[in-house]
Enzyme design. Sequence first.
Site, short mmCIF file in Angstrom:
data_model
loop_
_atom_site.label_atom_id
_atom_site.label_comp_id
_atom_site.label_asym_id
_atom_site.label_seq_id
_atom_site.Cartn_x
_atom_site.Cartn_y
_atom_site.Cartn_z
N ASP A 91 -3.62 15.56 24.37
CA ASP A 91 -3.31 14.91 23.15
C ASP A 91 -2.70 13.26 23.63
O ASP A 91 -2.01 12.83 25.17
CB ASP A 91 -1.04 15.29 22.92
N HIS A 92 -2.07 12.18 23.16
CA HIS A 92 -2.24 10.02 23.58
C HIS A 92 -3.34 10.43 24.94
O HIS A 92 -1.92 10.32 26.00
CB HIS A 92 -0.62 10.78 24.17
N GLU A 132 -6.28 5.97 17.51
CA GLU A 132 -4.32 5.78 17.19
C GLU A 132 -4.50 4.03 16.55
O GLU A 132 -4.69 3.25 17.57
CB GLU A 132 -3.64 6.04 17.39
N HIS A 179 7.92 10.10 16.77
CA HIS A 179 8.04 11.77 17.90
C HIS A 179 9.80 11.78 17.57
O HIS A 179 10.35 11.37 18.25
CB HIS A 179 7.39 11.09 18.82
N HIS A 197 0.87 12.11 13.18
CA HIS A 197 1.69 12.14 14.54
C HIS A 197 3.61 12.60 13.86
O HIS A 197 3.55 11.78 12.77
CB HIS A 197 1.68 11.17 15.46
N LEU A 205 2.64 18.87 16.04
CA LEU A 205 4.47 18.93 15.43
C LEU A 205 4.18 19.74 17.52
O LEU A 205 4.37 20.03 17.56
CB LEU A 205 4.23 20.39 14.87
N THR A 250 9.03 19.16 18.51
CA THR A 250 9.69 19.32 19.06
C THR A 250 10.48 19.85 18.05
O THR A 250 10.98 21.01 19.09
CB THR A 250 10.82 17.73 18.52
P1 13P Z 1 6.95 15.33 16.82
O1 13P Z 1 8.18 15.65 18.59
O2 13P Z 1 7.66 14.63 16.21
O3 13P Z 1 6.83 17.05 16.62
O4 13P Z 1 5.56 14.43 17.66
C1 13P Z 1 4.60 15.24 17.92
C2 13P Z 1 3.46 14.29 17.88
O5 13P Z 1 3.25 13.81 17.25
C3 13P Z 1 2.85 14.93 19.69
O6 13P Z 1 1.13 13.88 19.76
ZN ZN Z 2 1.65 11.51 18.87
#
Ligand code: 13P
Ligand code: ZN
Length: 289
Positions: free
Chosen positions: A80-81, A132, A178, A208, A231, A233
């Site tokens: 991720d990222h 992205e 996020h 995202h 997802l 948080t």
């Molecule tokens: P949230 O924390 O808003 O669910 O986003 C997660 C995310 O985009 C991780 O790349």
């Molecule tokens: Zn993200």
Amino acid sequence: MLMNMKELLKVAYKHNFAVGSFNVANSEFVRVVIEAAEEKNAPAIIQIHPNEIELVGDEFIAYVREKCRNTKVPMAIHLDHGSSVKDVMRAIRNGYTSVMIDASHASFEDNISITKEVVKIAHDVNVSVEAELGTIGSNEGSSEGGADEILYTDPEDAKRFVEETGIDTLAVAIGTSHGQYKHAGKPKLRLDLLEEINHRVGIPLVLHGGSDNKDEEISQTYLHGIAKINLSTDMKSAFFGEMRRFLTEQQEAYEPDVIMPSARKAAQKVVKQKMDLFNSTNKAHLYFS
Ligand code: 13P
Ligand code: ZN
């Protein structure tokens, strides 16, 4: 069953659902996601942010791979990222089946050039690539960061970006941030823009900042090309909220075996609700026919 993410998303894109991609930074969350996915008979993605690999260490991925290889449902392991070729190389060496290169803060031309480089490296070893265009916002307390200002993805730029880079899937900016919208109100997602981007690029798209948005908007996104929803948080706050409550109430508790099941259950409840919301529940069979 462990898969390349391109194959995973192709089916979702075709059948109008989104695969949940959940951030993990310890083995409890691996169990949360896999057990929920098996219960819901849903495909799922385990994703690890560069900050999260710093917490768990490279060896952790061998464990994640082993768990995913033995699931009854299709799974992918995704970076991720990733912010550099180095992040990507590290992920590939560790055995991820998919990577994200996020050069969305660079200029359009630089974003194209670094993404192209990553596509070349990753595709040579059958690893899929997400990139992205535009920026995701950042709410207070979000562990994945983001930009102060959201730059919406431009459909014409998206078309050129996809054609020039050869990516498998594109993360779009349509208004999400996020984290949870604690002070800021929930955004109104630009579904009109999403529709136009999807029309132009014709590859699976990624949303995202999947937490804390309006359910009625999320359930529109996979009708217009979103095949993966990230997802973190909402799931993590359910887990740690329950753990906090449990430890305060049970002052003597100390064994993880006592503490973890209730926290895991709270997080799993969220993950299962999201699988229903993303329309991925009971979709695993589509990968075996
Ligand atoms: P949230 O924390 O808003 O669910 O986003 C997660 C995310 O985009 C991780 O790349
Ligand atoms: Zn993200």
